[in-house]
Design a protein around this motif. Structure first.
Motif, PDB file in Angstrom:
ATOM      1  N   UNK A 140      54.034   0.904  11.433  1.00  0.00           N
ATOM      2  CA  UNK A 140      55.025   1.896  11.819  1.00  0.00           C
ATOM      3  C   UNK A 140      55.593   2.575  10.577  1.00  0.00           C
ATOM      4  N   UNK A 141      55.782   3.880  10.674  1.00  0.00           N
ATOM      5  CA  UNK A 141      56.184   4.688   9.526  1.00  0.00           C
ATOM      6  C   UNK A 141      57.178   5.758   9.997  1.00  0.00           C
ATOM      7  N   UNK A 142      57.739   6.499   9.045  1.00  0.00           N
ATOM      8  CA  UNK A 142      58.627   7.603   9.390  1.00  0.00           C
ATOM      9  C   UNK A 142      60.080   7.239   9.134  1.00  0.00           C
ATOM     10  N   UNK A 176      54.582  -5.431  14.693  1.00  0.00           N
ATOM     11  CA  UNK A 176      54.110  -4.347  13.845  1.00  0.00           C
ATOM     12  C   UNK A 176      54.547  -4.594  12.411  1.00  0.00           C
ATOM     13  N   UNK A 177      53.886  -3.906  11.497  1.00  0.00           N
ATOM     14  CA  UNK A 177      54.289  -3.929  10.092  1.00  0.00           C
ATOM     15  C   UNK A 177      54.941  -2.600   9.767  1.00  0.00           C
ATOM     16  N   UNK A 178      55.765  -2.611   8.725  1.00  0.00           N
ATOM     17  CA  UNK A 178      56.394  -1.364   8.303  1.00  0.00           C
ATOM     18  C   UNK A 178      55.668  -0.834   7.085  1.00  0.00           C
ATOM     19  N   UNK A 179      55.408   0.445   7.131  1.00  0.00           N
ATOM     20  CA  UNK A 179      54.561   1.059   6.126  1.00  0.00           C
ATOM     21  C   UNK A 179      55.412   1.515   4.943  1.00  0.00           C
ATOM     22  N   UNK A 180      54.898   1.270   3.732  1.00  0.00           N
ATOM     23  CA  UNK A 180      55.636   1.781   2.583  1.00  0.00           C
ATOM     24  C   UNK A 180      54.836   2.889   1.900  1.00  0.00           C
ATOM     25  N   UNK A 181      53.509   2.739   1.864  1.00  0.00           N
ATOM     26  CA  UNK A 181      52.685   3.714   1.159  1.00  0.00           C
ATOM     27  C   UNK A 181      51.646   4.241   2.137  1.00  0.00           C
ATOM     28  N   UNK A 182      51.849   5.487   2.590  1.00  0.00           N
ATOM     29  CA  UNK A 182      51.002   6.028   3.651  1.00  0.00           C
ATOM     30  C   UNK A 182      49.533   6.090   3.243  1.00  0.00           C
ATOM     31  N   UNK A 228      47.908   2.703   2.833  1.00  0.00           N
ATOM     32  CA  UNK A 228      47.682   2.023   4.104  1.00  0.00           C
ATOM     33  C   UNK A 228      46.494   2.635   4.838  1.00  0.00           C
ATOM     34  N   UNK A 229      46.406   3.973   4.832  1.00  0.00           N
ATOM     35  CA  UNK A 229      45.281   4.631   5.499  1.00  0.00           C
ATOM     36  C   UNK A 229      43.972   4.181   4.855  1.00  0.00           C
ATOM     37  N   UNK A 230      43.915   4.207   3.523  1.00  0.00           N
ATOM     38  CA  UNK A 230      42.708   3.789   2.809  1.00  0.00           C
ATOM     39  C   UNK A 230      42.347   2.354   3.171  1.00  0.00           C
ATOM     40  N   UNK A 231      43.375   1.491   3.117  1.00  0.00           N
ATOM     41  CA  UNK A 231      43.131   0.076   3.344  1.00  0.00           C
ATOM     42  C   UNK A 231      42.620  -0.169   4.766  1.00  0.00           C
ATOM     43  N   UNK A 232      43.276   0.488   5.749  1.00  0.00           N
ATOM     44  CA  UNK A 232      42.863   0.264   7.137  1.00  0.00           C
ATOM     45  C   UNK A 232      41.493   0.875   7.401  1.00  0.00           C
TER      46      UNK A 232
END
Lengths: 501, 243
Positions: free
Chosen positions: A420-422, A439-445, A448-452
């Motif tokens: 979750x982000x925003x 859920x996890x909270x996103x710090x680096x968009x 996170x996208x790359x990793x997922x």
């Protein structure tokens, strides 16, 4: 006809502004040129709209404005018409004016057969006063940005005011929507309606109809339990989604109209809908209901088959676009033209990042979000999900609507990880907690996208509300490009190595 | 132990995610091993006020509010007896207005239930935005969102809290909401309770006490996420960011 100096100067200034914005890559190119033109010549929108040779069509309503506008443009252009349109979705006065002035030539002449203009509900009154359209399509009225609109009733009042600004314009209304169809009551405009001839979602496994008045929860959220004429509760034979369905008022007798354009024979296969639209315009028929026996099209003035439509709401979008064109006598090649229509319009985009598939989806109100969750459910593959919820003025500052979405669906979509982000990520996380979704909270968009994409399931859905859309789209494009460059580079290196050998 | 939560007219009064509050009451009971039954009351159905421990009355548009008021009036003094005998009631936005004597809009005067000697007047300019309240009843600030055209005049009743940020009952005063017996009435809509678990537990405690006598204090819950959501809003205001 001579065009005044003022209009010519306005167009010139707008074109210069547009040029400057492009050159310098600054600011908001979608509406600034219009702003400039309006300063120079306040009457220019009406003047340019008056030069449209055939019809001016405006599209408004809560959901589907952009898609319906794109369909109108696509079909008309396929028929060889020249169309001016605010395709980017800039639907406030300056955005609309920008579309017109940039389409005009240096002498402030507009060479267009049609104008198809998406209009914000809130600004509709002001814009219609100047555009005086031949046709106003209202897609639906759901709850959306209530911090801006106040209440759903206020949206209907605004649209009513807009219709009054163009009393000769034809109102094309969704007869299945008791809320927006109430615009027909007591208005001077001629009315044309459309609707579905059957409960087309009932039997689809991905639509959970158990929501209806479920005993353990508030049930699905619907507007308009109450007749907008007499204030008594409405009765429904069936619902499609939201408050759309077959409705009537047992007290005063108003109800879903007999539609001029009726869609039916809906088939849902491999995630796509196909259906038939029967056109009863001016046929003087009675009760052409579809239902179990299938759509009876023999009395229809025309019929048209459409297939390959994803999302239930796009069935309605296609139907409302068809109805507008039919009402304007321009639906001739509709079925043919729709075969190569792309529903993507950049709101649902697919990227390939690090070998994984990343889909970007917009969900900006409860109805839209719910439909996206159903869409996720259709994909049986394991997936990861990022949800980004912001509360800028563009999004609406109130995020209470998250509680009108049934997130239990997200528990059944085979999601391995939910991130979750925003700005309102904690509100979103808390909402998920209540439907037992961790859920996890996103710090680096980007990270996170790359990793997922690389190490996750390789099937990533990114769901954002409005303000995150363009930025996220850019980031995902860049990530996709970056990988492509890396791949090119590797190929280049290996080829060079072979050459050296 | 078990509490029954009545959700009044969710088909009429369901603006702004109100059902989150009912969900919150139910889940915070369940998380403590206490049963929480939710009963939905639709228009025209009889309500046995003896059989419910807590009631939730949400917000709707004027039209829906009027109809809900009529349904409640048709049931005679049931709701009044419930409130006067210490029944727990959370009323939000339109529901709050409905408890008073009347709500005067430009189009009509909506008759209230008269359970509270308060009244509401519509004025131009909606009061919209994030709200932060300080309330002596709670340690954390109460955070939420308001969106109303009516101004509610509460006379000598105890307000829910003092407005640190936002408008509250009127745009002139500094108070928001109202506390009366076991009634909490407020303009803060939507997920009021999830983000303000203290307010939720305040209501639950009172309902348990009324039903089971001196029930021991409620067991604590891991409210880390709740506090983060709450603190984020308070923090943002402290930092002077746009709200």
């Amino acid at each position: 006809m001579g065009v005044g100096f003022r209009s010519r100067l306005a167009v010139l200034c707008a074109k210069c502004a547009d040029c400057l914005i492009r050159r310098l890559k600054i600011g908001n190119g979608g509406s600034f040129p219009g702003y400039v033109a309006g300063l120079v010549d306040p009457g220019i929108l009406g003047r340019l709209a008056g030069m449209v040779r055939e019809k001016v069509i405006v599209v408004t309503g809560t959901n589907g404005k952009t898609t319906v506008t794109h369909i109108l443009c696509h079909v008309l252009e396929a028929g060889g018409k020249k169309v001016v349109s605010n395709r980017t979705g800039a639907n406030m006065p300056n955005g609309i004016l920008t579309a017109f002035v940039l389409a005009a030539d240096r002498d402030a002449y507009l060479d267009a057969d049609y104008a198809c203009i998406e209009v914000d509900e809130f600004a509709a009154q002001e814009i219609l006063a100047r555009l005086k359209p031949h046709c106003m399509v209202v897609t639906n009225v759901f709850r959306d940005q209530l911090d801006r609109f106040g209440e759903v009733d206020a949206v209907v009042d605004r649209l009513k005011g807009a219709a009054e600004q163009a009393p000769d314009g034809l109102l094309v209304l969704n007869g299945d929507d008791a809320v927006s169809y109430s615009l027909a009551y007591g208005c001077r405009n001629p009315v044309f309606s459309y609707g579905m001839g059957e409960a087309f979602l009932r039997n689809e496994p991905w639509v959970d109809v158990s929501h209806e008045g479920g005993q353990n929860d508030g049930g699905a959220v619907r507007e308009n339990a109450v007749c907008r004429l007499c204030g008594e509760p409405l009765a429904y034979d069936y619902f499609q989604y939201g408050q759309l369905g077959s409705w009537h008022c047992p007290n005063c007798g108003v109800g879903r109209p007999e539609p001029d354009c009726l869609a039916g024979d809906v088939v849902f296969r491999k995630g796509e809908f196909s259906f038939v639209i029967a056109d009863f315009k001016g046929s003087g028929r009675k009760s052409p209901q579809g239902g179990k026996k299938g759509l009876r099209t023999e009395k229809a003035a025309g019929a048209c088959h459409v297939s390959g439509v994803k999302f239930a709401y796009n069935v309605y979008n296609v139907l409302s676009a068809y109805s507008a064109l039919s009402a304007m006598d321009a639906a001739g090649n509709f079925g043919e033209a729709m075969r190569n229509f792309d529903f993507g319009n950049h709101r649902e985009s697919v990227f390939v990042i690090g070998g994984g598939r990343v889909q970007l989806h917009l969900a900006k109100n409860p109805m839209g979000f719910q439909q996206k969750l159903f869409f996720l459910q259709e994909d049986p593959e394991p997936k990861d999900v990022i949800i980004q919820i912001n509360d800028t003025d563009l999004d609406g500052r109130d995020v209470s609507w998250l509680w009108d979405v049934d997130f239990q669906v997200l528990g059944n979509v085979n999601a391995k990880q939910v991130v979750v982000d925003g700005t309102r990520r904690y509100d979103m996380g808390l909402r998920l907690k209540y439907d037992d979704i961790s859920c996890d909270f996103l710090s680096d968009f980007q990270g996170t996208v790359r990793q997922l994409a690389e190490q996750g399931t390789g099937n990533l859905y990114v769901i954002v509300n409005y303000s995150g859309l363009y930025r996220t789209n850019r980031i995902l494009s860049r990530l996709q490009g970056g990988y492509r460059h890396e791949a090119d580079h590797r190929t280049f290196v290996s080829e060079s190595a072979q050459l050296v050998r | 132990m078990k509490l029954t939560i009545g959700h009044l007219y969710p088909n009429l009064l369901n603006l702004y995610g109100d059902r989150g509050n009912v969900k919150c009451l139910q889940r915070r009971l369940q998380w403590r091993g206490i049963e929480g039954d939710v009963v939905l009351f639709s228009g025209g159905s009889r309500i046995d006020f003896q059989k419910v421990d807590m009631l939730f009355l949400g917000g709707g548009s004027d039209r829906e509010q009027e109809l809900a008021g009529r349904y409640l009036r048709e049931m005679g003094g049931g709701l009044r007896d419930f409130v006067e005998s210490g029944g727990v009631l959370l009323a939000v936005c339109g529901g709050y207005q409905l408890l008073g004597n009347y709500y005067r809009t430009p189009k009509a005067v909506i008759e209230g239930l008269g359970l509270l000697d308060i009244y509401t007047e519509w004025k131009p300019g909606r009061l919209v935005g994030d709200v932060i309240l300080d309330s002596p009843a709670f340690r954390s600030p109460v955070v939420g969102f308001e969106n109303h055209g009516g101004r509610t005049y509460i006379g000598a009743y105890t307000p829910l809290g003092r407005v640190r940020r936002g408008y509250g009952n009127t745009d002139e005063g500094e108070w928001e909401g109202l506390l009366y017996k076991n009634v909490v009435a407020t303009y803060l809509h939507g997920p009021l309770l999830p983000k303000n678990p203290e307010v939720c537990d305040y209501l639950l405690e009172r309902a348990l006490k009324r039903k089971y006598g001196n029930a021991a204090g409620l067991q604590g819950l891991p409210d880390e996420l709740e506090h983060r959501a709450n603190e984020y809003m308070a923090e943002r205001y402290r930092k002077g960011e746009r709200m």
